[in-house]
Scaffold this active site. Structure first.
Site, PDB file in Angstrom:
ATOM      1  N   ASP A 127       0.792  -1.248   0.000  1.00 16.88           N
ATOM      2  CA  ASP A 127       0.000   0.000   0.000  1.00 16.88           C
ATOM      3  C   ASP A 127       0.820   1.292   0.000  1.00 16.88           C
ATOM      4  O   ASP A 127       0.452   2.274   0.679  1.00 16.88           O
ATOM      5  CB  ASP A 127      -0.956   0.018   1.201  1.00 16.88           C
ATOM      6  CG  ASP A 127      -1.947  -1.126   1.196  1.00 16.88           C
ATOM      7  OD1 ASP A 127      -1.933  -1.929   0.234  1.00 16.88           O
ATOM      8  OD2 ASP A 127      -2.727  -1.241   2.154  1.00 16.88           O
ATOM      9  N   GLU A 159      -4.643  -0.866  -1.331  1.00 20.12           N
ATOM     10  CA  GLU A 159      -5.953  -0.915  -0.678  1.00 20.12           C
ATOM     11  C   GLU A 159      -6.868   0.020  -1.451  1.00 20.12           C
ATOM     12  O   GLU A 159      -6.642   1.242  -1.480  1.00 20.12           O
ATOM     13  CB  GLU A 159      -5.862  -0.477   0.792  1.00 20.12           C
ATOM     14  CG  GLU A 159      -7.221  -0.564   1.494  1.00 20.12           C
ATOM     15  CD  GLU A 159      -7.168  -0.162   2.966  1.00 20.12           C
ATOM     16  OE1 GLU A 159      -6.070  -0.061   3.546  1.00 20.12           O
ATOM     17  OE2 GLU A 159      -8.259   0.081   3.523  1.00 20.12           O
ATOM     18  N   LYS A 213      -6.747  -4.776  -3.096  1.00 22.24           N
ATOM     19  CA  LYS A 213      -7.388  -5.485  -1.973  1.00 22.24           C
ATOM     20  C   LYS A 213      -8.391  -4.565  -1.289  1.00 22.24           C
ATOM     21  O   LYS A 213      -8.090  -3.404  -1.013  1.00 22.24           O
ATOM     22  CB  LYS A 213      -6.319  -5.950  -0.974  1.00 22.24           C
ATOM     23  CG  LYS A 213      -5.488  -4.836  -0.343  1.00 22.24           C
ATOM     24  CD  LYS A 213      -4.399  -5.446   0.533  1.00 22.24           C
ATOM     25  CE  LYS A 213      -3.564  -4.396   1.230  1.00 22.24           C
ATOM     26  NZ  LYS A 213      -4.290  -3.567   2.192  1.00 22.24           N
ATOM     27  N   LYS A 243      -7.774  -4.853   4.871  1.00 21.02           N
ATOM     28  CA  LYS A 243      -6.454  -4.514   5.402  1.00 21.02           C
ATOM     29  C   LYS A 243      -5.474  -5.635   5.077  1.00 21.02           C
ATOM     30  O   LYS A 243      -4.322  -5.394   4.748  1.00 21.02           O
ATOM     31  CB  LYS A 243      -6.533  -4.272   6.914  1.00 21.02           C
ATOM     32  CG  LYS A 243      -7.543  -3.187   7.325  1.00 21.02           C
ATOM     33  CD  LYS A 243      -7.278  -1.864   6.644  1.00 21.02           C
ATOM     34  CE  LYS A 243      -8.251  -0.783   7.116  1.00 21.02           C
ATOM     35  NZ  LYS A 243      -8.163   0.436   6.266  1.00 21.02           N
ATOM     36  N   VAL A 292       3.194   0.438   4.195  1.00 28.12           N
ATOM     37  CA  VAL A 292       2.420   1.135   5.227  1.00 28.12           C
ATOM     38  C   VAL A 292       1.022   0.524   5.344  1.00 28.12           C
ATOM     39  O   VAL A 292       0.508  -0.040   4.389  1.00 28.12           O
ATOM     40  CB  VAL A 292       2.298   2.633   4.888  1.00 28.12           C
ATOM     41  CG1 VAL A 292       3.650   3.309   4.970  1.00 28.12           C
ATOM     42  CG2 VAL A 292       1.653   2.881   3.528  1.00 28.12           C
ATOM     43  N   THR A 293       0.397   0.750   6.521  1.00 26.74           N
ATOM     44  CA  THR A 293       1.036   1.179   7.750  1.00 26.74           C
ATOM     45  C   THR A 293       1.398  -0.069   8.562  1.00 26.74           C
ATOM     46  O   THR A 293       0.742  -1.104   8.451  1.00 26.74           O
ATOM     47  CB  THR A 293       0.111   2.097   8.591  1.00 26.74           C
ATOM     48  OG1 THR A 293      -1.072   1.369   8.951  1.00 26.74           O
ATOM     49  CG2 THR A 293      -0.258   3.345   7.850  1.00 26.74           C
ATOM     50  N   CYS A 318      -2.192  -2.536   7.714  1.00 32.74           N
ATOM     51  CA  CYS A 318      -2.176  -3.478   6.586  1.00 32.74           C
ATOM     52  C   CYS A 318      -0.949  -4.379   6.553  1.00 32.74           C
ATOM     53  O   CYS A 318      -1.021  -5.523   6.099  1.00 32.74           O
ATOM     54  CB  CYS A 318      -2.331  -2.706   5.283  1.00 32.74           C
ATOM     55  SG  CYS A 318      -4.003  -2.027   5.119  1.00 32.74           S
ATOM     56  N   GLN A 325       8.367 -14.044  21.474  1.00 35.56           N
ATOM     57  CA  GLN A 325       8.021 -15.458  21.670  1.00 35.56           C
ATOM     58  C   GLN A 325       8.647 -16.348  20.589  1.00 35.56           C
ATOM     59  O   GLN A 325       8.010 -17.274  20.086  1.00 35.56           O
ATOM     60  CB  GLN A 325       6.497 -15.652  21.692  1.00 35.56           C
ATOM     61  CG  GLN A 325       5.777 -14.779  22.724  1.00 35.56           C
ATOM     62  CD  GLN A 325       4.288 -14.995  22.691  1.00 35.56           C
ATOM     63  OE1 GLN A 325       3.794 -16.056  23.061  1.00 35.56           O
ATOM     64  NE2 GLN A 325       3.561 -13.984  22.243  1.00 35.56           N
TER      65      GLN A 325
HETATM   66  C1  C5J Z   1      -3.127   0.612   5.535  1.00 34.84           C
HETATM   67  C2  C5J Z   1      -4.830   1.783   6.792  1.00 34.84           C
HETATM   68  N1  C5J Z   1      -2.662   0.451   4.305  1.00 34.84           N
HETATM   69  N2  C5J Z   1      -3.965   2.241   7.680  1.00 34.84           N
HETATM   70  N3  C5J Z   1      -4.390   1.106   5.683  1.00 34.84           N
HETATM   71  O1  C5J Z   1      -2.445   0.356   6.507  1.00 34.84           O
HETATM   72  O2  C5J Z   1      -6.002   1.968   6.920  1.00 34.84           O
END
Ligand code: C5J
Length: 225
Positions: free
Chosen positions: A24, A72, A129, A132, A157-158, A162, A202
């Protein structure tokens, strides 16, 4: 196998079975006026990692990895956008509204495009997509299975939305996941740090993290792209 100096322990990379997934890196998330900024976020951090993501892409291209870019975005009629996603909160611009970068998070609009510096090359895959996670309602799983990919390197990102969602989807599907920690960004520094910590806690419960110079050098046999 190439051993990458990663946390919490070395990541054993099989070049032939690895894809780079760039999540994204779209104008809507890293430029003012898209999806991120109207929610009160400072989007400058996303723009700041573009050169680092480009360096990682350069290493992956040199190594001949399968490269996947995600976006996205939604259909223009919003038929793939749950009303709960569009209606939540009180942003000044909602998904589908017209803003300075065109309709927010709509396929084909300027804001939904990947920033020019990271533009996909011929032969690279672009997955649109609606969620997320990049496996939800996309052909990503089939694409990776068809190519025999079992390991994924992540950037984009972020970090905690996502990127993390997709890493968790991938981890549950049996992929080994390595996140390039300096080639990902959040609007919230504390969320980024927490995500890095929880991914590798972990004994790599979700995956590994390493820096871009280390990953790129490993991909290119020591030369820095
Ligand atoms: C992504 C969002 N790409 N933060 N989308 O992380 O809504």
């Amino acid at each position: 196998m190439i051993s990458i100096d990663a946390e919490p322990f070395p990541f054993e990379l099989d070049l032939a079975a690895t894809a780079l997934v760039v999540i994204d890196m779209q104008r809507d998330f890293i430029e003012p006026g898209g999806f991120g900024a109207p929610r009160g976020n400072d989007v400058s951090g996303g723009a700041a990692i573009v050169p680092t993501v480009r360096r990682l892409l350069g290493g992956a291209r040199t190594a001949g990895l399968t490269i996947i870019h995600t976006r996205e975005c939604h259909r223009p009629d919003l038929s793939d956008c749950p009303p709960t996603k569009r209606d939540r909160g009180a942003p000044s611009l909602r998904i589908g509204d017209v803003g300075p970068l065109g309709r927010v998070l709509i396929a084909g609009e300027p804001g939904a495009e990947i920033v020019p510096e990271l533009c996909p090359l011929d032969g690279e895959h672009v997955i649109d997509k609606p969620g997320k996670g990049a496996f939800h309602a996309t052909g990503l799983g089939d694409l990776l299975a068809g190519k025999g990919i079992t390991q994924l390197i992540f950037a984009g990102v972020t970090t905690e939305v996502c990127v993390q969602t997709t890493m968790r989807e991938a981890n549950d599907r049996g992929f080994e996941c390595l996140l390039a920690e300096d080639a990902t960004e959040s609007y919230f520094p504390a969320f980024k740090q927490a995500t890095l910590d929880m991914i590798r806690a972990q004994g790599a419960i979700v995956g590994w993290t390493a820096t871009t110079p280390v990953i790129a050098a490993a991909l290119t046999g020591g030369t820095v792209p």
